[in-house]
Design a protein around this motif. Structure first.
Motif, short mmCIF file in Angstrom:
data_model
loop_
_atom_site.label_atom_id
_atom_site.label_comp_id
_atom_site.label_asym_id
_atom_site.label_seq_id
_atom_site.Cartn_x
_atom_site.Cartn_y
_atom_site.Cartn_z
N UNK A 129 -16.26 19.26 -76.24
CA UNK A 129 -16.98 20.45 -76.70
C UNK A 129 -18.47 20.14 -76.86
N UNK A 130 -18.79 18.98 -77.43
CA UNK A 130 -20.19 18.59 -77.59
C UNK A 130 -20.86 18.38 -76.24
N UNK A 131 -20.12 17.76 -75.31
CA UNK A 131 -20.66 17.50 -73.98
C UNK A 131 -21.00 18.81 -73.27
N UNK A 132 -20.10 19.77 -73.35
CA UNK A 132 -20.34 21.06 -72.70
C UNK A 132 -21.48 21.81 -73.35
N UNK A 133 -21.52 21.81 -74.67
CA UNK A 133 -22.54 22.57 -75.40
C UNK A 133 -23.94 21.98 -75.22
N UNK A 134 -24.03 20.65 -75.14
CA UNK A 134 -25.33 19.99 -75.14
C UNK A 134 -25.86 19.69 -73.75
N UNK A 135 -25.07 19.87 -72.71
CA UNK A 135 -25.47 19.41 -71.38
C UNK A 135 -25.86 20.53 -70.42
N UNK A 169 -23.70 15.52 -61.13
CA UNK A 169 -24.24 16.49 -62.07
C UNK A 169 -23.31 16.71 -63.25
N UNK A 170 -22.02 16.75 -62.99
CA UNK A 170 -21.04 17.02 -64.03
C UNK A 170 -20.68 15.78 -64.85
N UNK A 171 -20.98 14.59 -64.33
CA UNK A 171 -20.48 13.37 -64.99
C UNK A 171 -21.56 12.42 -65.51
N UNK A 210 -25.45 4.74 -62.85
CA UNK A 210 -26.47 5.48 -62.11
C UNK A 210 -26.70 4.91 -60.72
N UNK A 211 -26.84 3.60 -60.62
CA UNK A 211 -27.14 3.01 -59.31
C UNK A 211 -26.02 3.24 -58.31
N UNK A 212 -24.77 3.24 -58.79
CA UNK A 212 -23.64 3.46 -57.88
C UNK A 212 -23.60 4.92 -57.41
N UNK A 213 -23.97 5.84 -58.29
CA UNK A 213 -24.01 7.25 -57.90
C UNK A 213 -25.06 7.48 -56.82
N UNK A 221 -19.15 3.59 -52.97
CA UNK A 221 -19.61 3.27 -54.33
C UNK A 221 -19.35 4.41 -55.31
N UNK A 222 -19.03 5.59 -54.80
CA UNK A 222 -18.69 6.68 -55.71
C UNK A 222 -17.40 6.36 -56.47
N UNK A 223 -16.55 5.54 -55.84
CA UNK A 223 -15.30 5.13 -56.51
C UNK A 223 -15.63 4.24 -57.70
N UNK A 224 -16.55 3.30 -57.51
CA UNK A 224 -16.97 2.43 -58.62
C UNK A 224 -17.61 3.26 -59.72
N UNK A 225 -18.41 4.25 -59.33
CA UNK A 225 -19.06 5.14 -60.31
C UNK A 225 -18.01 5.84 -61.18
#
Length: 554
Positions: free
Chosen positions: A120-126, A158-160, A240-243, A254-258
């Motif tokens: 809930x905090x993640x959705x409200x604040x992001x 963007x979502x993660x 971040x670097x893997x994304x 590398x998206x799998x590692x992310x």
């Protein structure tokens, strides 16, 4: 899973305006949402996207294999600020929200409560953060000429991306609350996190100034394959670097590692929640150290003293003594000089301030006009951002009916609330304006006119902010921080302030550039316009805001 989703939905609804509040004026919400979208969201995201696009294009042209460094650094900064400003929110949501005493007796495991609160905090604040991230990634994709599947990865990122910084906040909060006993009061927590945030911002500015940061050297620094700053940040936020790397065709894996990094962080977080949350939440004091006293004692004081003086003291004490209000409404006024200093430091070899100062000293009409327009714009924006005015009625909360019974008419109470905002916002702006005028050696008459124009701008923004809050104040909240972060009127007021300030400044400048009017004539017109805006905003409060208050108390 069904219980988790229900909890998340209920917690989000607790932060959002109630159905009763939404029904008061649906048209207001629709119009303000559109204005906020075009006044804040779209300009900000476009600006971020353009910067990352330009930086990516410049790095790509060097052909050193460091094209991704610009967007990578930006995402690291976003993550760092998410952590800094998320601490207070996570502390409040996990330990000091009013739903704690209702959730603990239920047959729920600790990790279920924490998971739902965290989501809930993640959705409200992001919401704003997500827009900035997608804009940055879009600028990188377009600037780097990447393939179409990069957009899918950008959507995932963007979502993660905000998850890991808030996981850090959650772990730190639980560890602190588990191993300490002196922070069992939310006022203490708000003070600690407020001081921490302020110190970190000062520290960042100090490091930048000591390192001799130069915007002209930014591309050169980003083009270094072994960038020291990025190396440190990659250790703190390794995802971040893997994304970013996964957007390249050869590094799609590398998206799998992310995703694994995010999954592992959440798993550790839930394990610690299961072990630490219940022991750490025991003994939490729900109330603030100093309650908002809307009681017969205040009425008794009003009978002994002048009601207006007593009410003024009450408003000032509420802002100063409540840590959440002091941090977000009062202390934020102290941060502006820090950013002004940062602007001076970051000018580098361009010396744009030197040419600006020369223009002031030489009496260049355009430079003088731009300086005045800057004062008007900053005065309006500072008053809107500190949200003293736009939360004036919201701060009453469950004691809102109290304003009906004290021996002061509604307009008198509004005037006193406005005076508090003018005192705090105006005094801060006067210090900055006077300091700037002394630094520029503008003379006494010019300085006095600047101060008068600044105060009038603050006054207009104050009364307009109170009117905005009167349309649909958020009166249902269980925590002072929730009264601010859950109040859409604050965000809407900022959007309106940006639109109005932009219209005033752009109109004045265009009038100067494309007509035969001199700067003095334009400044007189600007002064008259600000006076008219003051009269309009005061009349809105006198007739519309008082009526809005009366309708809510029926």
């Amino acid at each position: 899973m069904k219980m988790y989703l229900r909890l998340v939905s209920a917690l989000i609804q607790g932060v959002e305006p109630s159905d009763k509040e939404k029904k008061r004026n649906k048209a207001f919400y629709v119009v303000m949402t559109i204005i906020a979208g075009f006044g804040i969201m779209l300009p900000m995201t476009f600006f971020v996207g353009v910067i990352i696009y330009a930086l990516t294009g410049s790095l790509k042209a060097l052909e050193l294999g460091t094209t991704q460094n610009g967007v990578e650094l930006f995402l690291h900064l976003i993550s760092a600020f998410s952590f800094i400003f998320g601490l207070n929110v996570i502390f409040s949501v996990f330990y000091f929200s009013g739903d704690i005493e209702n959730l603990l007796p239920l047959p729920l495991r600790p990790y279920q409560i924490i998971a739902s609160k965290f989501t809930a905090a993640l959705i409200s604040e992001s919401v704003m953060e997500v827009l900035v991230i997608i804009a940055a990634l879009a600028g990188y994709i377009i600037g780097g000429g990447l393939h179409f599947y990069s957009w899918i990865i950008a959507l995932i990122g963007t979502l993660t991306v905000p998850i890991l910084p808030l996981v850090y906040c959650g772990i730190l909060c639980m560890v602190v609350m588990y191993f300490t006993r002196f922070v069992k009061n939310k006022d203490t927590v708000n003070k600690i996190t407020g001081i921490f945030t302020f110190v970190v911002i000062i520290g960042i500015v100090f490091l930048i100034s000591k390192s001799g940061f130069d915007t002209n050297e930014l591309i050169k620094a980003m083009s270094q394959p072994n960038n020291g700053v990025l190396s440190v940040m990659n250790c703190i936020f390794p995802h971040i670097q893997f994304l970013v790397n996964s957007m390249e065709p050869a590094s799609l894996w590398q998206i799998i590692i992310y995703l694994l990094i995010n999954g592992a962080a959440i798993a550790v977080f839930m394990l610690l929640a299961q072990l630490l949350y219940f022991p750490s939440v025991i003994g939490i004091g729900q109330g603030s150290a100093r309650k908002h006293r809307a009681s017969s004692s205040i009425i008794a004081k009003m009978k002994k003293h002048r009601p207006s003086v007593t009410y003024l003291k009450k408003e000032l004490r509420l802002l100063v003594r409540t840590p959440a209000y002091f941090t977000n409404c009062v202390m934020i006024n102290l941060i502006w000089p820090v950013f002004l200093y940062l602007m001076v430091v970051m000018q580098g070899q361009t010396n744009f301030l030197e040419s600006f100062i020369y223009g002031i000293h030489s009496g260049n009409e355009e430079t003088v006009l731009l300086f005045m327009l800057g004062i008007v714009a900053s005065s309006v924006l500072v008053t809107a951002v500190n949200c003293i005015a736009s939360s004036a009625l919201t701060r009453e909360g469950k004691h809102f009916a109290f304003i009906k019974y004290i021996p002061l008419p509604y307009i008198a109470q509004i005037n006193i609330k406005a005076l508090v905002s003018i005192i705090i916002s105006g005094s801060g702006m006067l210090i900055y304006v006077i300091a700037a005028c002394i630094w520029l050696n503008t003379g006494i008459k010019f300085t006095l006119f600047c101060c008068l124009l600044s105060l009038l701008s603050v006054s207009f923004a104050t009364y307009f902010g109170i009117y905005m809050d009167s349309v649909n104040p958020k009166l249902i909240w269980d925590d002072e921080l929730n009264a601010l972060r859950g109040n859409y009127n604050i965000f809407f007021n900022m959007a309106m302030a940006i639109v109005i300030a932009a219209a005033i400044c752009a109109g004045s400048y265009l009038l100067f550039r494309f007509t035969d009017l001199g700067s003095i004539t334009v400044l007189i017109i600007l002064f008259v316009v600000v006076m008219i805006l003051n009269a309009v905003s005061y009349l809105l409060c006198h007739y519309r805001a008082t009526k809005n208050i009366d309708n809510m108390l029926i």
